[in-house]
Scaffold this motif. Sequence first.
Motif, PDB file in Angstrom:
ATOM      1  N   ILE A 134       0.795  -1.212  -0.016  1.00 17.92           N
ATOM      2  CA  ILE A 134       0.085  -0.007   0.035  1.00 17.92           C
ATOM      3  C   ILE A 134       0.806   1.303  -0.073  1.00 17.92           C
ATOM      4  O   ILE A 134       0.626   2.459  -0.640  1.00 17.92           O
ATOM      5  N   ILE A 139      -4.094   2.930  -4.500  1.00 22.45           N
ATOM      6  CA  ILE A 139      -5.339   2.039  -4.550  1.00 22.45           C
ATOM      7  C   ILE A 139      -5.655   1.702  -5.865  1.00 22.45           C
ATOM      8  O   ILE A 139      -6.221   0.687  -6.425  1.00 22.45           O
ATOM      9  N   CYS A 143      -6.017  -1.998  -7.599  1.00 20.51           N
ATOM     10  CA  CYS A 143      -7.213  -2.234  -8.320  1.00 20.51           C
ATOM     11  C   CYS A 143      -7.080  -2.706  -9.895  1.00 20.51           C
ATOM     12  O   CYS A 143      -7.644  -3.671 -10.366  1.00 20.51           O
ATOM     13  N   MET A 146      -5.436  -6.421  -9.942  1.00 15.34           N
ATOM     14  CA  MET A 146      -6.570  -7.019  -9.543  1.00 15.34           C
ATOM     15  C   MET A 146      -7.481  -7.482 -10.827  1.00 15.34           C
ATOM     16  O   MET A 146      -7.900  -8.485 -10.945  1.00 15.34           O
ATOM     17  N   LEU A 155     -15.918  -7.148  -7.151  1.00 16.68           N
ATOM     18  CA  LEU A 155     -15.270  -7.185  -5.903  1.00 16.68           C
ATOM     19  C   LEU A 155     -14.115  -6.166  -5.962  1.00 16.68           C
ATOM     20  O   LEU A 155     -13.880  -5.547  -4.936  1.00 16.68           O
ATOM     21  N   VAL A 156     -13.450  -5.761  -7.121  1.00 20.05           N
ATOM     22  CA  VAL A 156     -12.618  -4.685  -7.273  1.00 20.05           C
ATOM     23  C   VAL A 156     -13.241  -3.557  -7.029  1.00 20.05           C
ATOM     24  O   VAL A 156     -12.567  -2.420  -6.091  1.00 20.05           O
ATOM     25  N   THR A 157     -14.380  -3.115  -7.347  1.00 18.11           N
ATOM     26  CA  THR A 157     -15.173  -1.772  -7.127  1.00 18.11           C
ATOM     27  C   THR A 157     -15.356  -1.676  -5.741  1.00 18.11           C
ATOM     28  O   THR A 157     -15.401  -0.706  -5.179  1.00 18.11           O
ATOM     29  N   GLN A 158     -15.835  -2.743  -4.952  1.00 14.83           N
ATOM     30  CA  GLN A 158     -16.177  -2.815  -3.551  1.00 14.83           C
ATOM     31  C   GLN A 158     -14.710  -2.623  -2.652  1.00 14.83           C
ATOM     32  O   GLN A 158     -14.911  -1.728  -2.032  1.00 14.83           O
ATOM     33  N   VAL A 159     -13.477  -2.823  -3.088  1.00 17.96           N
ATOM     34  CA  VAL A 159     -12.319  -2.594  -2.503  1.00 17.96           C
ATOM     35  C   VAL A 159     -12.132  -1.283  -2.780  1.00 17.96           C
ATOM     36  O   VAL A 159     -11.689  -0.398  -1.874  1.00 17.96           O
ATOM     37  N   LEU A 160     -12.131  -0.706  -4.037  1.00 15.37           N
ATOM     38  CA  LEU A 160     -11.926   0.792  -4.214  1.00 15.37           C
ATOM     39  C   LEU A 160     -12.712   1.822  -3.630  1.00 15.37           C
ATOM     40  O   LEU A 160     -12.385   2.804  -2.862  1.00 15.37           O
ATOM     41  N   THR A 162     -14.790   1.039  -0.938  1.00 11.46           N
ATOM     42  CA  THR A 162     -14.646   0.991   0.660  1.00 11.46           C
ATOM     43  C   THR A 162     -13.336   1.941   1.098  1.00 11.46           C
ATOM     44  O   THR A 162     -13.626   2.579   2.056  1.00 11.46           O
ATOM     45  N   TYR A 163     -12.356   1.986   0.252  1.00 14.47           N
ATOM     46  CA  TYR A 163     -11.159   2.645   0.679  1.00 14.47           C
ATOM     47  C   TYR A 163     -11.550   4.364   0.567  1.00 14.47           C
ATOM     48  O   TYR A 163     -11.294   5.101   1.372  1.00 14.47           O
TER      49      TYR A 163
END
Length: 255
Positions: A134, A139, A143, A146, A155-160, A162-163
């Motif tokens: 990191i 980020i 992504c 990923m 899933l990638v959108t959720q990670v981005l 959320t951050y």
Amino acid sequence: MSKVDHALYEIHHMDTLADRDQWLNHIHPLVKLIITVSYISVTVSFQKYDFTRLLRMGIYPIALFILGDISFPNALKRLRLVLPLVCFVGLFNPLFDRRPAVELGTVVITAGMISMITLMLKGIYSILAAYLLIASTSIEKICSAMRMLHIPAILVTQVLLTYRYIFVLLEEARRITDAYSLRAPRQKGIHFKVWGSLAGQLLLRSMDRADHVYESMTLRGYRGEFYYGSRTALRAKDSIYLVIWITLFILLKII
């Protein structure tokens, strides 16, 4: 500086670290992601009594702290809440496994002590590897890597998101705490009687801000997946960097 302001500062500082003009930051994000996942996989695969060979896996975080010019004391400061929780996992091993393993004079080291230290090292190494990823990669680039590995877009959108939505939550929390402190200037902290109402306001205000952000995204053409710009191809130094570390991990595991 309040705790909320400090949290916002820490997140912005991590973004600044990832955007620096350092050699490690210019390595392809896909390569760094593969190396990090491989390192964590190899690290956790060691047996619980294999302390001496696991100790050698510290080469990777040490090298990256040097190559990336990343401060190790600052890393420990930022991970001060996570590392104790990781170390807590094997804390009770000496109570359940009291078999003598090593005798150093009058001191007897049990198998439970060795397994406890081994589990702690696995957790510390894994957390440091994730932190280094990191600290050297934004980020958006993570992504993008990923998606290059064909991880589902949702899933990638959720990670981005959320951050990124952490900023929205913290900014609303700062506004609420500032407003409360102005109405109760002599009070230290927030009285427990209003915790529930303030938490509800924080949730509602954050949802409103999130709706505005989503509307802005859709007006700019968002249709379920982000586009991270042009994907750069792997260069020769990226491939060499990947081969060197993967080979080293294999050697440290089998030798």
